[in-house]
Design a protein around this motif. Structure first.
Motif, PDB file in Angstrom:
ATOM      1  N   UNK A  45    -101.720  18.405 -47.236  1.00 50.25           N
ATOM      2  CA  UNK A  45    -100.497  19.008 -47.787  1.00 50.25           C
ATOM      3  C   UNK A  45     -99.441  17.958 -48.115  1.00 50.25           C
ATOM      4  N   UNK A  46     -99.821  17.092 -49.046  1.00 48.88           N
ATOM      5  CA  UNK A  46     -98.870  16.128 -49.593  1.00 48.88           C
ATOM      6  C   UNK A  46     -98.098  16.789 -50.732  1.00 48.88           C
ATOM      7  N   UNK A  47     -97.250  16.006 -51.399  1.00 45.76           N
ATOM      8  CA  UNK A  47     -96.554  16.466 -52.589  1.00 45.76           C
ATOM      9  C   UNK A  47     -96.854  15.489 -53.728  1.00 45.76           C
ATOM     10  N   UNK A  48     -97.745  15.807 -54.669  1.00 47.96           N
ATOM     11  CA  UNK A  48     -98.529  17.036 -54.787  1.00 47.96           C
ATOM     12  C   UNK A  48     -99.692  17.035 -53.788  1.00 47.96           C
ATOM     13  N   UNK A  49    -100.254  18.211 -53.507  1.00 48.21           N
ATOM     14  CA  UNK A  49    -101.324  18.309 -52.510  1.00 48.21           C
ATOM     15  C   UNK A  49    -102.648  17.745 -53.019  1.00 48.21           C
ATOM     16  N   UNK A  50    -103.550  17.502 -52.062  1.00 51.91           N
ATOM     17  CA  UNK A  50    -104.884  16.963 -52.366  1.00 51.91           C
ATOM     18  C   UNK A  50    -105.798  18.144 -52.680  1.00 51.91           C
ATOM     19  N   UNK A  51    -105.899  18.496 -53.955  1.00 57.86           N
ATOM     20  CA  UNK A  51    -106.576  19.719 -54.345  1.00 57.86           C
ATOM     21  C   UNK A  51    -107.938  19.502 -54.985  1.00 57.86           C
ATOM     22  N   UNK A  52    -108.376  18.262 -55.129  1.00 53.38           N
ATOM     23  CA  UNK A  52    -109.703  18.013 -55.697  1.00 53.38           C
ATOM     24  C   UNK A  52    -110.235  16.694 -55.168  1.00 53.38           C
ATOM     25  N   UNK A  53    -111.484  16.415 -55.489  1.00 47.88           N
ATOM     26  CA  UNK A  53    -112.143  15.244 -54.910  1.00 47.88           C
ATOM     27  C   UNK A  53    -111.541  13.937 -55.412  1.00 47.88           C
ATOM     28  N   UNK A  54    -111.057  13.916 -56.652  1.00 47.53           N
ATOM     29  CA  UNK A  54    -110.436  12.687 -57.166  1.00 47.53           C
ATOM     30  C   UNK A  54    -109.165  12.371 -56.383  1.00 47.53           C
ATOM     31  N   UNK A  55    -108.364  13.386 -56.098  1.00 44.44           N
ATOM     32  CA  UNK A  55    -107.141  13.172 -55.322  1.00 44.44           C
ATOM     33  C   UNK A  55    -107.462  12.738 -53.900  1.00 44.44           C
ATOM     34  N   UNK A  56    -108.529  13.294 -53.315  1.00 45.54           N
ATOM     35  CA  UNK A  56    -108.918  12.916 -51.956  1.00 45.54           C
ATOM     36  C   UNK A  56    -109.373  11.462 -51.909  1.00 45.54           C
ATOM     37  N   UNK A  57    -110.120  11.047 -52.912  1.00 46.04           N
ATOM     38  CA  UNK A  57    -110.568   9.654 -52.969  1.00 46.04           C
ATOM     39  C   UNK A  57    -109.383   8.708 -53.079  1.00 46.04           C
ATOM     40  N   UNK A  58    -108.417   9.068 -53.909  1.00 50.49           N
ATOM     41  CA  UNK A  58    -107.237   8.224 -54.081  1.00 50.49           C
ATOM     42  C   UNK A  58    -106.416   8.161 -52.799  1.00 50.49           C
ATOM     43  N   UNK A  59    -106.274   9.295 -52.116  1.00 49.52           N
ATOM     44  CA  UNK A  59    -105.497   9.318 -50.870  1.00 49.52           C
ATOM     45  C   UNK A  59    -106.203   8.510 -49.792  1.00 49.52           C
ATOM     46  N   UNK A  60    -107.504   8.641 -49.687  1.00 47.18           N
ATOM     47  CA  UNK A  60    -108.230   7.853 -48.692  1.00 47.18           C
ATOM     48  C   UNK A  60    -108.065   6.357 -48.954  1.00 47.18           C
ATOM     49  N   UNK A  61    -108.056   5.966 -50.218  1.00 47.52           N
ATOM     50  CA  UNK A  61    -107.862   4.548 -50.552  1.00 47.52           C
ATOM     51  C   UNK A  61    -106.506   4.059 -50.069  1.00 47.52           C
ATOM     52  N   UNK A  62    -105.476   4.894 -50.182  1.00 45.40           N
ATOM     53  CA  UNK A  62    -104.146   4.501 -49.702  1.00 45.40           C
ATOM     54  C   UNK A  62    -104.133   4.374 -48.181  1.00 45.40           C
ATOM     55  N   UNK A  63    -104.843   5.272 -47.511  1.00 44.33           N
ATOM     56  CA  UNK A  63    -104.927   5.179 -46.056  1.00 44.33           C
ATOM     57  C   UNK A  63    -105.632   3.895 -45.641  1.00 44.33           C
ATOM     58  N   UNK A  64    -106.752   3.610 -46.276  1.00 45.01           N
ATOM     59  CA  UNK A  64    -107.516   2.410 -45.913  1.00 45.01           C
ATOM     60  C   UNK A  64    -106.702   1.140 -46.189  1.00 45.01           C
ATOM     61  N   UNK A  65    -105.913   1.154 -47.241  1.00 45.61           N
ATOM     62  CA  UNK A  65    -105.096  -0.014 -47.560  1.00 45.61           C
ATOM     63  C   UNK A  65    -104.004  -0.236 -46.517  1.00 45.61           C
ATOM     64  N   UNK A  66    -103.579   0.837 -45.837  1.00 45.69           N
ATOM     65  CA  UNK A  66    -102.528   0.737 -44.821  1.00 45.69           C
ATOM     66  C   UNK A  66    -103.080   0.544 -43.414  1.00 45.69           C
ATOM     67  N   UNK A  67    -104.406   0.468 -43.278  1.00 41.26           N
ATOM     68  CA  UNK A  67    -105.031   0.419 -41.965  1.00 41.26           C
ATOM     69  C   UNK A  67    -104.697  -0.892 -41.236  1.00 41.26           C
TER      70      UNK A  67
END
Length: 355
Positions: A45-67
């Protein structure tokens, strides 16, 4: 005191309900979860939310970059269901490992849920597909009917929405997330399908609604679903400490900047990542059930989701944790308040006083 455990070694736990946000907030809070947990279900539930697989892939990449450097923490991504969710994209994302589950937010139920589901019938096609492929449905279980008192919205959701949903989709795997009532615990106790589970947060094991409202409003004790009466807290403690494998850990750690909590319309959410295991251990200790903490924290969740337990361990010891009052965000102009419970926490993670 000599007969009470002073030290615990647990398989590394997982967090089956976690909010990481994005931007500077992501960088501020991620390390606190990564130091303790092996994996976490990441809320979409981000703004905008993660509503498809492309958005999920992009969000995971941001998480991994901040790890944090050297961390082996694994973010497990979820899809935010909407009235327009594409079943084909959902299935493709689940089969290729992009998605672990999908999340149902009734529109308007909680933070950033305005894009959520208007009525459950609107997502029948995705639910049919999820049932067919074994993809779990994670539910924020509250009705949004303004005629229903906020303290009754979980119970009403079970009666109005969850029971009919599960009758129509009897083979769907469902997680009732962050349950807060005796009603929810009893509903799960009565289930015999093996396809229903529930997460319980540390705050709902330690606080009731008095801790939010008596003697003044305490915004940093406020989350959704809101804490209920003391009898509900006790019911959750019985469930969590029972040894029943259908109950497992989900912190619902949900950071908000201090100024967004302390204002005329404060945000719902509690940031508990730094204190979560200390809080859980305190609650289990008070119930005389420390021997069941590992199953709740480290074994039950992986079993339900089909993962192997983590191989490494964490250490806890009896004693007050050394926790910061706040965690700085970005350049320090903002901060997020750390949950420390309504009283003294009596356990701490060894070697995890700071991040």
């Amino acid at each position: 005191m000599q007969d009470r455990p002073q030290h615990l070694t647990l398989r590394r736990p997982d967090d089956w309900h976690l909010h990481l946000r994005y931007g500077p907030m992501l960088g501020a809070v991620l390390g606190w979860s990564a130091r303790t947990f092996g994996r976490a279900i990441i809320m979409p539930n981000l703004t905008p939310p993660v509503t498809d697989s492309a958005a999920a892939t992009a969000y995971k990449s941001r998480i991994m970059a901040a790890m944090p450097e050297g961390s082996r923490f694994q973010p497990l991504m979820t899809c935010y269901l909407t009235d327009r969710t594409d079943p084909d994209d959902l299935e493709a994302g689940f089969r290729n490992g992009t998605f672990v589950a999908a999340k149902l937010y009734p529109a308007g139920a909680t933070t950033n849920s305005s894009h959520g589901v208007s009525r459950i019938e609107a997502i029948d096609a995705p639910l049919h597909r999820m049932q067919a492929i074994g993809m779990p449905l994670l539910i924020h279980g509250e009705v949004v009917d303004p005629a229903i008192d906020i303290f009754d919205r979980e119970r009403a959701f079970i009666d109005r929405e969850l029971i009919p949903l599960r009758r129509r989709f009897p083979d769907l795997k469902v997680v009732m997330e962050h349950i807060t009532t005796e009603d929810a615990a009893d509903y799960l106790w009565a289930d015999t399908t093996g396809r229903l589970a529930a997460t319980i947060t540390p705050q709902h094991l330690l606080i009731n609604r008095n801790h939010i409202l008596v003697g003044g409003i305490r915004p940093h004790m406020y989350c959704l679903p809101v804490a209920k009466r003391e009898r509900h807290r006790r019911a959750l403690c019985r469930a969590a400490t029972s040894g029943d494998a259908r109950f497992f850990l989900g912190t619902d750690s949900a950071p908000h900047a201090l100024h967004t909590k302390e204002n005329a319309c404060g945000c719902a959410g509690i940031f508990n990542a730094p204190s979560a295991m200390a809080a859980y251990a305190t609650a289990f200790d008070e119930a005389g059930a420390l021997d069941r903490l590992e199953a709740f924290a480290s074994l039950n969740g992986p079993a339900f989701y089909g993962f192997s337990p983590n191989e490494d361990t964490i250490e806890l010891e009896r004693g007050a944790p050394e926790l910061p009052d706040t965690v700085a965000v970005g350049d320090g102009a903002e901060a997020v308040v750390v949950f420390k419970g309504p009283g003294s926490l009596t356990w701490r993670e060894v070697g995890s006083a700071a991040c």
